[in-house]
Design an enzyme around this catalytic site. Structure first.
Site, PDB file in Angstrom:
ATOM      1  N   PRO A  75      10.323  22.272   2.347  1.00  0.00           N
ATOM      2  CA  PRO A  75       9.594  23.234   3.181  1.00  0.00           C
ATOM      3  C   PRO A  75       9.623  24.633   2.564  1.00  0.00           C
ATOM      4  O   PRO A  75      10.511  24.959   1.780  1.00  0.00           O
ATOM      5  CB  PRO A  75      10.371  23.201   4.504  1.00  0.00           C
ATOM      6  CG  PRO A  75      11.183  21.954   4.477  1.00  0.00           C
ATOM      7  CD  PRO A  75      11.478  21.682   3.038  1.00  0.00           C
ATOM      8  N   GLY A  76       8.666  25.466   2.955  1.00  0.00           N
ATOM      9  CA  GLY A  76       8.615  26.844   2.475  1.00  0.00           C
ATOM     10  C   GLY A  76       7.497  27.056   1.472  1.00  0.00           C
ATOM     11  O   GLY A  76       6.696  26.164   1.180  1.00  0.00           O
ATOM     12  N   ASP A  93      25.291  28.498  -7.775  1.00  0.00           N
ATOM     13  CA  ASP A  93      25.539  27.651  -8.933  1.00  0.00           C
ATOM     14  C   ASP A  93      24.574  26.465  -8.878  1.00  0.00           C
ATOM     15  O   ASP A  93      24.142  26.044  -7.810  1.00  0.00           O
ATOM     16  CB  ASP A  93      26.987  27.151  -8.915  1.00  0.00           C
ATOM     17  CG  ASP A  93      27.422  26.584 -10.254  1.00  0.00           C
ATOM     18  OD1 ASP A  93      26.672  26.733 -11.237  1.00  0.00           O
ATOM     19  OD2 ASP A  93      28.522  25.999 -10.315  1.00  0.00           O
TER      20      ASP A  93
END
Length: 618
Positions: free
Chosen positions: A333-334, A388
């Site tokens: 999503p996004g 990371d």
């Protein structure tokens, strides 16, 4: 041949190959441990640039040793042409060689790293490599007379007496034999003693009351950390004591951190790896896991600088989750990225990122350049503000678990990285990162109070990156994420640059009316030129967001702020960025300790920004 098992070890080459592999690992760990042990001397000498250099170079050790071992096996044994039966025998001999080894899990991972460079993907199963661990890491001890224990246990001479506990704390610090004077160790121990009282209050001490402390210090950047736990009855509480250099070049204990939440912040996945001298790393992981039970083992191996072991353990966890789940991989999503295709598995709290084969015109980049940016982040101090990432090659996924739209997306944007083999989809290269809420989405859904503190956190994140000599490049909200505990972290690295490589400029005054009214950029712009005054229109369209930002971080729109930080770093200064809220630091009398550093640290991190947005660390 799956499931078959050799019953006779009859190939003498197999033992020699196993021994050569173990020789390669032992050489690697000797160099790894030597660099970690030398961190103590660098800390004592205040050699901060040397410490940073060692942290970077140590990350590269592993791949160098793997390449050396693979080359040796090919040159001496023609390893790529050996039979399946021989490779099975190699693994069995190798297991035998690890029976009394002090780092068997690391040696197994090294075996995997070397053999998977030589063998075809069809060998990547437990008959030939360590898909599952074979040698236990429980209760490994170094039996040599002069060896250090993993941890030391201290029993205050007079339980319940402040004097007894004070003497114990002094002895704990003294046993590390730091070769630089403390400014006033007695004063610092009194601060620690008061912190212990504040933490534990008026508790009845049990017969088993003790303090256990790991035998080696944890070094990172400009700090050394004493890590241990207090045991009283059935209660165990972890703690850490940061030891720093002050402005007088003397040592001080900066604060006392207690409990899982504060230790999680110290061991965050968004921070650089520690340098720790460990004979038995699995014992350190087991001890740390008792302090932070919510932190998976793979993250602890990463935090200790054993990122290849962490990567191996993570992949095992992922396969286990995949076997016990049924949801499908989907396009994340996004807002879709311009250089990365991102997908996720809803039930698994991580995202998978694949570099696209082509990019829009405004992205002047290459696959090699993008990979170099990710490597920069891997080897740099992430100061709690850069996630990371785990890098993998040739990962096979079950096709039936992929949504059709995702398969089509990969075929379109990443055809060179996709191999379709029957029921499997193989991705030749990808990154895996912890899933976060994109900051732009978080702000859309936030309450006014959450929005305020997210904007403050965003500015703090940028200032922390600046202190670490990092310019994010693209500072749009969508390139930052909010962790489940409310920390703002940067995760889009394709435009990242060293701050010292950038040229921060003020927008020139227009010389004519035409220039003033022009909608285009009329002044010259170099490839590394940055104009902080122009950030506002892209970031601060929302009036409420703008008000909060200008109140707390207006200097980020001023070229002088950026140029000042750049000049200071170029002059050799290493900024302090603390892995804990500055308001937790012991307050010393005026004129003692860190002087102006206190004011700078507090201004970089308003206490309310993190405590209100989420009291838990990453």
């Amino acid at each position: 041949m799956a499931g078959s098992f050799v019953t006779t070890l009859n190939d003498p080459r197999a033992f020699d190959i196993a021994q050569a592999l173990l020789d390669g690992f032992n050489r690697h760990y000797k160099l790894f441990r030597q660099t970690s042990a030398e961190a103590k001397q660098r800390f004592e000498a205040a050699d901060w640039h040397g410490q940073q250099r060692a942290q970077r170079e140590r990350i590269e050790f592993y791949d160098l040793r793997v390449d050396e071992a693979a080359e040796r096996l090919e040159n001496e044994f023609r390893a790529s042409s050996l039979s399946e039966e021989t490779w099975q025998q190699v693994k069995l001999y190798y297991i035998g060689l690890l029976i009394n080894h002090h780092q068997p899990e690391l040696a197994e991972t090294f075996f995997n790293s070397v053999t998977t460079k030589i063998l075809h993907r069809s060998y990547f199963r437990n008959d030939f490599i360590f898909v599952r661990p074979a040698v236990s890491t429980e209760y490994i001890e170094n039996e040599e007379p002069d060896s250090l224990p993993t941890y030391r246990a201290y029993y205050p001479s007079r339980p319940g007496s402040a004097e007894g506990l004070r003497e114990t704390l002094l002895r704990i610090v003294d046993n590390y034999q730091l070769q630089r004077e403390f400014e006033d160790l007695g004063r610092d121990i009194d601060y620690v003693l008061q912190a212990f009282r504040n933490q534990f209050g008026d508790v009845k001490l049990s017969a088993n009351f003790q303090i256990q402390v790991l035998a080696s210090l944890f070094f990172r950047n400009k700090g050394a950390y004493i890590v241990g736990k207090v045991i009283n009855g059935f209660r165990e509480t972890g703690f850490a004591l940061p030891v720093l250099h002050n402005s007088r070049e003397l040592l001080t204990i900066d604060t006392a951190l207690f409990g899982e939440d504060e230790l999680l912040l110290l061991f965050s996945f968004a921070r650089a790896y520690f340098l720790v001298d460990m004979e038995i790393p699995s014992a350190y992981v087991q001890f740390l896991r008792s302090l932070m039970p919510r932190k998976p083992r793979w993250e602890l191996y990463n935090a200790l600088g054993l990122q290849k072991q962490g990567k191996n353990q993570f992949y095992r966890d992922f396969l286990y989750h995949l076997r016990h789940s049924s949801d499908s991989f989907r396009i994340a999503p996004g807002i879709k990225g311009m250089v990365m295709l991102v997908f996720d598995l809803p039930s698994f709290p991580f995202v998978f990122k694949v570099i696209k084969d082509f990019y829009p015109p405004q992205k002047d980049t290459t696959r090699e350049l993008i990979q170099s940016k990710y490597q920069l982040v891997k080897t740099h101090d992430r100061v709690g503000r850069m996630a990371d990432s785990l890098e993998y090659s040739n990962v096979a996924f079950p096709r039936q678990r992929f949504e059709p739209e995702l398969i089509e997306e990969i075929r379109h944007f990443c055809p060179s990285l996709l191999e379709e083999e029957g029921d499997s989809l193989v991705l030749k290269h990808l990154y895996i990162e912890r899933r976060m809420i994109p900051l732009n989405i978080y702000l859309q859904e936030a309450t006014p109070e959450q929005m305020k503190h997210a904007v403050i956190e965003y500015g703090n994140a940028i200032k922390d990156l600046v202190a670490a000599n990092i310019f994010p490049g693209d500072m749009l909200w969508k390139n930052f994420g909010v962790t489940r505990h409310g920390k703002v972290v940067f995760y889009d690295y394709d435009e990242i640059e060293y701050l010292t490589d950038c040229n921060f400029r003020k927008v020139p005054e227009p010389r004519t009316e035409e220039e003033e009214m022009s909608g285009d950029i009329w002044y010259s712009v170099g490839p590394k030129d940055v104009f902080p005054e122009t950030f506002g229109p892209f970031l601060l369209g929302n009036p409420t967001v703008r008000e909060v930002f200008m109140q707390h971080h207006a200097e980020l729109l001023d070229p002088a702020f950026w140029q000042g930080r750049k000049d200071r770093i170029a002059g050799g200064y290493v900024h302090d960025v603390f892995p804990y809220d500055p308001h937790k630091r012991f307050r010393r009398p005026l004129g003692l300790g860190f002087g102006s550093l206190d004011a700078e640290a507090v201004s970089l991190h308003p206490a309310s920004a993190t405590t209100q947005l989420g009291h838990n660390p990453i």
